[in-house]
Design a protein around this motif. Structure first.
Motif, PDB file in Angstrom:
ATOM      1  N   VAL A 137      -2.485  -7.437   6.470  1.00 10.81           N
ATOM      2  CA  VAL A 137      -1.636  -8.530   5.998  1.00 10.81           C
ATOM      3  C   VAL A 137      -0.954  -8.162   4.679  1.00 10.81           C
ATOM      4  CG1 VAL A 137      -1.629 -10.924   5.186  1.00 10.81           C
ATOM      5  CG2 VAL A 137      -3.010 -10.270   7.163  1.00 10.81           C
ATOM      6  N   GLU A 138       0.359  -8.299   4.656  1.00 18.48           N
ATOM      7  CA  GLU A 138       1.187  -8.124   3.449  1.00 18.48           C
ATOM      8  C   GLU A 138       1.099  -6.726   2.847  1.00 18.48           C
ATOM      9  OE1 GLU A 138       0.624 -11.419   0.794  1.00 18.48           O
ATOM     10  OE2 GLU A 138       1.672 -12.779   2.141  1.00 18.48           O
ATOM     11  N   ARG A 139       0.670  -5.725   3.646  1.00 19.20           N
ATOM     12  CA  ARG A 139       0.732  -4.349   3.174  1.00 19.20           C
ATOM     13  C   ARG A 139       1.466  -3.557   4.246  1.00 19.20           C
ATOM     14  NH1 ARG A 139      -0.142  -2.757  -2.056  1.00 19.20           N
ATOM     15  NH2 ARG A 139       1.536  -1.272  -1.768  1.00 19.20           N
TER      16      ARG A 139
ATOM     17  N   ARG B 269       6.071   0.870   1.237  1.00 23.66           N
ATOM     18  CA  ARG B 269       5.062   0.927   0.191  1.00 23.66           C
ATOM     19  C   ARG B 269       5.353  -0.079  -0.931  1.00 23.66           C
ATOM     20  NH1 ARG B 269       5.302   7.174  -0.706  1.00 23.66           N
ATOM     21  NH2 ARG B 269       7.036   7.194   0.756  1.00 23.66           N
TER      22      ARG B 269
ATOM     23  N   ILE C 281       5.944  -4.263  -2.352  1.00 25.06           N
ATOM     24  CA  ILE C 281       5.119  -5.473  -2.360  1.00 25.06           C
ATOM     25  C   ILE C 281       5.810  -6.565  -1.554  1.00 25.06           C
ATOM     26  CG2 ILE C 281       4.278  -7.327  -3.847  1.00 25.06           C
ATOM     27  CD1 ILE C 281       3.371  -5.271  -5.801  1.00 25.06           C
ATOM     28  N   VAL C 282       5.036  -7.188  -0.656  1.00 24.00           N
ATOM     29  CA  VAL C 282       5.538  -8.278   0.170  1.00 24.00           C
ATOM     30  C   VAL C 282       5.376  -9.577  -0.614  1.00 24.00           C
ATOM     31  CG1 VAL C 282       5.141  -9.568   2.298  1.00 24.00           C
ATOM     32  CG2 VAL C 282       4.873  -7.082   2.273  1.00 24.00           C
ATOM     33  N   GLY C 283       6.366 -10.449  -0.520  1.00 28.60           N
ATOM     34  CA  GLY C 283       6.247 -11.727  -1.219  1.00 28.60           C
ATOM     35  C   GLY C 283       7.167 -12.746  -0.605  1.00 28.60           C
ATOM     36  N   THR C 284       7.489 -13.771  -1.380  1.00 26.78           N
ATOM     37  CA  THR C 284       8.454 -14.762  -0.910  1.00 26.78           C
ATOM     38  C   THR C 284       9.426 -15.049  -2.037  1.00 26.78           C
ATOM     39  OG1 THR C 284       7.028 -16.569  -1.636  1.00 26.78           O
ATOM     40  CG2 THR C 284       6.890 -15.943   0.690  1.00 26.78           C
TER      41      THR C 284
ATOM     42  N   THR D 233       9.874  -5.885  -1.836  1.00 23.71           N
ATOM     43  CA  THR D 233      10.412  -5.379  -3.097  1.00 23.71           C
ATOM     44  C   THR D 233      10.155  -3.877  -3.171  1.00 23.71           C
ATOM     45  OG1 THR D 233       9.962  -7.483  -4.145  1.00 23.71           O
ATOM     46  CG2 THR D 233      10.307  -5.614  -5.605  1.00 23.71           C
TER      47      THR D 233
ATOM     48  N   PRO E  18       9.211  -0.313  -4.425  1.00 23.52           N
ATOM     49  CA  PRO E  18       8.310   0.128  -5.491  1.00 23.52           C
ATOM     50  C   PRO E  18       9.037   0.927  -6.570  1.00 23.52           C
ATOM     51  CG  PRO E  18       7.999   1.475  -3.521  1.00 23.52           C
ATOM     52  CD  PRO E  18       8.949   0.373  -3.149  1.00 23.52           C
TER      53      PRO E  18
ATOM     54  N   CYS F 247       4.887 -12.282  -5.421  1.00 21.62           N
ATOM     55  CA  CYS F 247       5.962 -11.293  -5.531  1.00 21.62           C
ATOM     56  C   CYS F 247       5.456 -10.088  -6.314  1.00 21.62           C
ATOM     57  CB  CYS F 247       7.184 -11.899  -6.230  1.00 21.62           C
ATOM     58  SG  CYS F 247       6.858 -12.356  -7.934  1.00 21.62           S
ATOM     59  N   ASP F 248       6.374  -9.166  -6.603  1.00 25.18           N
ATOM     60  CA  ASP F 248       5.998  -7.940  -7.297  1.00 25.18           C
ATOM     61  C   ASP F 248       5.622  -8.189  -8.752  1.00 25.18           C
ATOM     62  OD1 ASP F 248       8.887  -8.538  -7.461  1.00 25.18           O
ATOM     63  OD2 ASP F 248       8.882  -6.838  -8.829  1.00 25.18           O
TER      64      ASP F 248
ATOM     65  N   LYS G 254       1.705 -10.615  -8.159  1.00 27.20           N
ATOM     66  CA  LYS G 254       0.620  -9.984  -7.398  1.00 27.20           C
ATOM     67  C   LYS G 254      -0.121  -8.915  -8.217  1.00 27.20           C
ATOM     68  CE  LYS G 254       1.464 -10.769  -2.547  1.00 27.20           C
ATOM     69  NZ  LYS G 254       1.852 -10.159  -1.265  1.00 27.20           N
ATOM     70  N   PRO G 255       0.606  -7.911  -8.791  1.00 24.95           N
ATOM     71  CA  PRO G 255      -0.128  -6.920  -9.582  1.00 24.95           C
ATOM     72  C   PRO G 255      -0.799  -7.530 -10.814  1.00 24.95           C
ATOM     73  CG  PRO G 255       2.060  -6.110  -9.007  1.00 24.95           C
ATOM     74  CD  PRO G 255       2.023  -7.557  -8.644  1.00 24.95           C
TER      75      PRO G 255
ATOM     76  N   ALA H 258      -3.531  -5.557  -1.045  1.00 23.28           N
ATOM     77  CA  ALA H 258      -2.152  -5.953  -0.799  1.00 23.28           C
ATOM     78  C   ALA H 258      -1.447  -6.401  -2.070  1.00 23.28           C
ATOM     79  CB  ALA H 258      -2.107  -7.077   0.236  1.00 23.28           C
ATOM     80  N   LEU H 259      -2.203  -6.542  -3.158  1.00 24.51           N
ATOM     81  CA  LEU H 259      -1.595  -7.033  -4.399  1.00 24.51           C
ATOM     82  C   LEU H 259      -1.076  -5.902  -5.262  1.00 24.51           C
ATOM     83  CD1 LEU H 259      -4.352  -9.577  -5.463  1.00 24.51           C
ATOM     84  CD2 LEU H 259      -2.355  -9.960  -4.021  1.00 24.51           C
ATOM     85  N   GLN H 260      -1.554  -4.679  -4.994  1.00 24.68           N
ATOM     86  CA  GLN H 260      -1.289  -3.585  -5.920  1.00 24.68           C
ATOM     87  C   GLN H 260       0.104  -3.002  -5.731  1.00 24.68           C
ATOM     88  OE1 GLN H 260      -3.578  -3.080  -8.028  1.00 24.68           O
ATOM     89  NE2 GLN H 260      -5.527  -3.656  -7.100  1.00 24.68           N
ATOM     90  N   ASP H 261       0.660  -2.563  -6.843  1.00 26.56           N
ATOM     91  CA  ASP H 261       1.832  -1.709  -6.779  1.00 26.56           C
ATOM     92  C   ASP H 261       1.435  -0.441  -6.038  1.00 26.56           C
ATOM     93  OD1 ASP H 261       4.156  -2.640  -7.980  1.00 26.56           O
ATOM     94  OD2 ASP H 261       3.261  -2.468  -9.963  1.00 26.56           O
ATOM     95  N   THR H 262       2.414   0.246  -5.484  1.00 31.50           N
ATOM     96  CA  THR H 262       2.066   1.433  -4.702  1.00 31.50           C
ATOM     97  C   THR H 262       1.260   2.427  -5.525  1.00 31.50           C
ATOM     98  OG1 THR H 262       2.880   3.204  -3.299  1.00 31.50           O
ATOM     99  CG2 THR H 262       4.266   2.634  -5.165  1.00 31.50           C
TER     100      THR H 262
ATOM    101  N   HIS I 114      -2.148   1.351  -5.433  1.00 29.53           N
ATOM    102  CA  HIS I 114      -2.605   1.307  -4.054  1.00 29.53           C
ATOM    103  C   HIS I 114      -3.019   2.691  -3.567  1.00 29.53           C
ATOM    104  CE1 HIS I 114      -1.856   0.639   0.417  1.00 29.53           C
ATOM    105  NE2 HIS I 114      -2.862  -0.129   0.110  1.00 29.53           N
TER     106      HIS I 114
END
Lengths: 130, 858
Positions: free
Chosen positions: A27-29, A67, A69-72, A85, A87, B525-526, B529-530, B551-555, B558
């Motif tokens: 989910v969300e990755r 790679r 980040i998923v969001g809204t 978004t 990276p 969002c970016d 989340k981080p 799923a929260l981490q910046d690449t 991650h």
């Protein structure tokens, strides 16, 4: 951009290409997938929807969107859309259409989106032959 | 409203952007005793013509439609696709093409203008287009697609006319895959807005985008091929060029035919004559927008049209607004190039002075026009970099207050002083919003942030170029009112990072979903989340790839490596204090060689290996971990490095063991997640070879023990660290740094480094000393406990990841091809190592190495 057709193949053949099992997504990755030389970024959203867009970040020229980040993002009218978004420089796109929603001051560069189907636990994208 | 007074009937001819604005403004003022009928020629609701080109990049007519609620109002009727064909002033009615007769009390002409075609032979051939309406663009698109199929090759196209619209159109042709060129009769592009030098810079910028520009060229004939379609152009010098499609952007003509037939006073050059109340020669008829001629001329920009719409609406309800005259200012992005011109851009005022900055290599031209005493700003031109447009345009007619050259320097130059803007200065020229109106939106309408000011006043809502200025004025007014400027983390959380940290501690929420549900909205969002991942890491202490936090981490967090510009990663093993054994160095050398990695020393005394692909990271780390290395966390908002000099163990000047202390500090704080990266330095004597005072925490040995300096920063805003405590023994030093870091982590804003945090802290350095040394808040014990938990919970992220097959699947390059390298990576050799290929090198095919070398297992 989507209007450019290859003159030698006036009619494009579309077919569904299997990319992976649904359970391979988290989910969300995002995950990247490869069809020929084309890189596709796959995302499983919190509501169970799977979205597919190009993995290519048109601002950096690198194939990295899977790679991100998923969001809204919420718009003035109350609409809430799923976003990805980059990276690298944090531009973001509407995951449903590939329309850029945050350019960070650059010109607008949209990305391709692909139709997705989940059938019998397998994830497919609709692939148009170039 | 009383039963006896019939409603006032307003009829608007033309369903344009300006008509839309007029109706919107009218409804805001009108009571129920008004009805509005808008009669339009195109079969669409009013749409955003300024954004027309986006229609070709995928926008639908729906996306371009202006705010629908205006026409959904019960007082408004829209007759679309049924043009007015006659005005009967005697009977006060209009007649439409479908023979409907509509009576009016007030008639508003907003018929706009239409695109002109030059009177040359062949201008009506199939394949010749104008660029004005959605229908124009969809026929152009269809023609290009069909013609491409017929000819079996990409097309070439010519845009005739190098003004604003011409440059827009050639960009659109390129978007359609057509090889476009601009043919312009003037000496330089955009001759109405730019001087020769600016136009020349613009021409070069456009040519860099593979668009040919031909100036001082008039087209004399358009030739057809055997099928009767456009095939070529002939120019006044007799030369010819082939072309498959032609777009005319040679200007617009006001649509004043209805008015002329109705015998309203018109200008001989075109346009319905209006006074400064927008009235025509018939007092029941108003005209607004591009059809209206004020002071003898019509202007094809939307901003003056909006201004007229506001005046007309105001006048209808007894107001006294007047149209102040045209503001020709414009800021546009044309085929990807920023262009702006405002005020007296062409320096027509007597004795006007120019100040010019030009960078022909970078493609930048900036000019300010000043009064003869060089004090008052009259106008300006920006090409290639229009960043200062929003700040300077409102200052037209006012003293600049500084050396004009300062505003023209690269990277935006000096900021214009918003605080000194008089109330009557226009900040948003699209919607004619003054600085005073923005101030009153805050004071009287109660707007609490710039977004609300935008919604309330429309400032910054059209082209957006002034929005930074709107934000600035809004923030100043809010501060003046004693209200805090929003410190919301992002659109998903109204709390600041510090408030969120406290909220998470108090609520004991340990998952992102739980926190989002309780304190936020949407799916994050970016930004948030981080930030939450970092807070949770400190509080809950789980592995960065555990459960939901993955799923929260910046690449970078991650995959525990640093993403580089081409999407590959760099790898930095930890070397506490910069100390490394010869065997360790050999292993690093072998790993770098076997995986073909570019190797470089970092500023923090580490070794960085570049060009590692996602799927190579576990193999690289397996070898590094086997040799005893652990993650250097060079990717995290966490402790980076502790830099040290060699200290008393070897150095003849050394006072204390700097390396020993650096190693101890690095092992203590490794993996500590914080609002921004943390760096430390330890110097063994006052000579300060470790440059410790440029670090977040700098430790310098003295005869009496360690001196601790805090809040130093290198980077964009360098700052020397300040002395917090002197003569500390080892334990006191560590305790003080523990508390300082933990207090920072708990209270700093997102991405706020220690220097600005300390500057904002209540009481500054003394305030910090009171909290962490004198324990004035009684939290020192909590801070100590938090750090003790961190030290106990530390585990090497890479070693843990390698043991977990589930986590390793995240390093698969492709879900359906787990070990296939990213096919787009390309490298060239330089000074004996690899580096990413440039765009030119990729295109020329001179790329020597496709991807770094294949992995070698031992």
């Amino acid at each position: 951009m989507t209007m450019v057709t290859n003159p030698t193949t006036p009619v494009r053949a579309a077919r569904w290409v299997r990319l992976c099992a649904f359970e391979q997504l988290s989910v969300e990755r995002g995950r990247a997938a490869l069809v020929g030389d084309t890189q596709i970024a796959l995302f499983l959203l919190a509501d169970g929807t799977v979205r597919a867009v190009s993995n290519y970040d048109p601002y950096s020229g690198a194939h990295v969107l899977s790679r991100g980040i998923v969001g809204t993002a919420a718009f003035a009218g109350g609409a809430v859309i799923p976003t990805i978004t980059s990276p690298l420089h944090k531009q973001s796109w509407d995951l449903r259409t590939g329309t850029v929603v945050e350019t960070h001051g650059h010109d607008e560069r949209h990305i391709t989106s692909f139709a997705v189907a989940v059938d019998d636990g397998q994830v497919f994208v609709k692939w148009e032959e170039a | 409203m009383t039963e006896t007074s019939p409603p006032h009937r307003v009829v608007v001819v033309g369903a344009s952007m300006v008509a839309h604005r007029f109706v919107e403004s009218l409804l805001a003022r009108a009571d129920t005793a008004t009805t509005v009928t808008v009669i339009g020629e195109e079969p669409h609701r009013p749409y955003d013509r300024v954004a027309l080109t986006s229609f070709l990049s995928g926008a639908t007519p729906d996306d371009l439609t202006l705010d629908r609620s205006v026409f959904d109002d019960h007082r408004v009727d829209l007759l679309a696709g049924d043009p007015v064909i006659r005005i009967d002033r005697g009977a006060a009615t209009v007649l439409t093409a479908s023979r409907a007769t509509v009576p009016y009390d007030t008639l508003v002409l907003a018929t706009g203008s239409s695109a002109a075609r030059p009177a040359v032979e062949g201008a009506d051939l199939p394949g010749c287009f104008v660029y004005r309406t959605i229908d124009d663009l969809s026929s152009l698109r269809e023609y290009v697609a069909e013609r491409e199929r017929q000819l079996g090759r990409p097309l070439t196209g010519k845009v005739i006319g190098g003004g604003l619209l011409g440059l827009e159109a050639v960009g659109a042709l390129q978007e359609l895959g057509v090889d476009g060129a601009v043919v312009h009769s003037g000496t330089h592009l955009m001759s109405a807005q730019l001087d020769r030098a600016g136009g020349d810079v613009l021409g070069r910028l456009i040519e860099r985008r593979d668009i040919t520009v031909r100036t001082s060229t008039r087209t004399t004939r358009i030739d057809a091929d055997r099928t009767g379609r456009v095939a070529g152009l002939e120019f006044h010098d007799g030369s010819r060029e082939p072309t498959d499609v032609v777009v005319f952007t040679v200007g617009v003509r006001p649509n004043d035919a209805l008015a002329r037939e109705a015998q309203l006073a018109c200008e001989s050059d075109g346009g319905v004559r209006i006074d400064d109340t927008c009235r025509t020669s018939d007092e029941r008829i108003l005209a607004i927008g591009e059809v209206a001629a004020f002071d003898g001329r019509c202007v094809g920009l939307v901003a003056p049209g909006y201004a007229m719409a506001e005046v007309a609406a105001d006048r209808l309800f007894g107001g006294s607004a007047t149209f102040p005259g045209y503001d020709d200012s414009a800021k546009l992005k044309l085929s990807g190039v920023d262009v702006a011109s405002f005020g007296d851009a062409l320096a027509t005022a007597p004795d006007a002075l120019d100040v010019v900055y030009t960078d022909p290599v970078g493609g930048v031209y900036k000019k300010l026009v000043l009064s003869d005493d060089a004090s008052t700003l009259l106008g300006g031109i920006f090409v290639g970099d229009a960043a200062s447009y929003g700040a300077l345009r409102p200052l037209v007619g006012r003293p600049l207050g500084a050396d004009p050259a300062a505003y023209l320097l690269p990277s935006g130059g000096m900021e214009a002083p918003a605080g000194e803007l008089p109330d009557e200065a226009i900040v948003c020229s699209c919607s004619s919003v003054t600085a005073g109106r923005i101030r009153s939106a805050v004071h009287e309408d109660g707007c609490a942030d710039a977004g609300e000011v935008k919604a309330c006043t429309k400032a910054g809502a059209t082209c957006g170029s002034c929005f930074a200025m709107v934000k600035k004025i809004t923030a100043q007014e809010l501060t003046a009112l004693g209200k805090s400027v929003s410190s919301a983390l992002c659109e998903h959380f109204d709390l600041s990072r510090r408030q969120l940290y406290d909220a998470i501690v108090v609520s004991r929420e340990t998952t992102f979903s739980g926190i989002l549900e309780r304190f936020g909205r949407g799916r994050g969002c970016d930004v948030c989340k981080p930030t939450i991942a970092s807070i949770l890491h400190g509080l809950v202490g789980e592995h960065v790839l555990d459960g939901e936090s993955a799923a929260l981490q910046d690449t970078n967090d991650h995959v525990m490596a640093n993403m580089q510009k081409d999407g590959s990663y760099s790898v930095v093993p930890r070397m506490p204090g910069g100390e490394v054994t010869p065997d360790g160095l050999v292993v690093i050398g072998e790993v770098a060689r076997d995986f073909g990695l570019y190797t470089k020393l970092t500023g923090g005394q580490r070794i960085d290996m570049f060009g590692a692909r996602l799927e190579q990271l576990p193999d690289i780390w397996r070898r590094l971990v086997e040799a005893g290395f652990e993650s250097g966390q060079a990717y995290g908002k966490s402790l980076r490095t502790v830099k040290s000099c060699v200290g008393s163990t070897w150095c003849r000047y050394g006072v204390l063991d700097a390396v020993g202390m650096a190693v101890r500090l690095e092992l203590r704080y490794r993996g500590l997640r914080s609002p921004h990266k943390l760096k430390l330095g330890v110097s063994g004597c006052a000579r300060e070879c470790a440059e410790a005072r440029s670090k977040d925490a700098g430790v310098i040995a003295t005869e009496n023990g360690w001196n601790l300096y805090v809040g130093g920063n290198g980077g964009f805003t360098p700052r020397h660290a300040q002395l917090l405590a002197e003569g500390l023994d080892d334990d006191a030093l560590i305790r003080t740094i523990d508390r300082y870091f933990m207090y920072y982590i708990r209270t700093a804003d997102r991405l706020q480094r220690t220097a600005p945090w300390l500057a904002d802290l209540d009481g500054g350095l003394d305030g910090l000393r009171e909290v962490i040394i004198d324990d004035s808040l009684g939290i020192a014990g909590d801070l100590d406990d938090a750090m003790a938990r961190h030290v106990d919970a530390y585990e090497d992220e890479w070693a843990a990841t390698l043991k977990d097959p589930d986590k390793l699947t995240r390093f698969h390059s492709f879900v359906n091809a787990p070990t296939t390298p990213d096919p787009s990576l390309a490298y060239v050799a330089e000074r004996g190592q690899v580096r990413p290929a440039s765009d030119e090198e990729r295109q020329s095919g001179s790329v020597m190495i496709a991807g770094t070398t294949l992995e070698v297992r031992q």
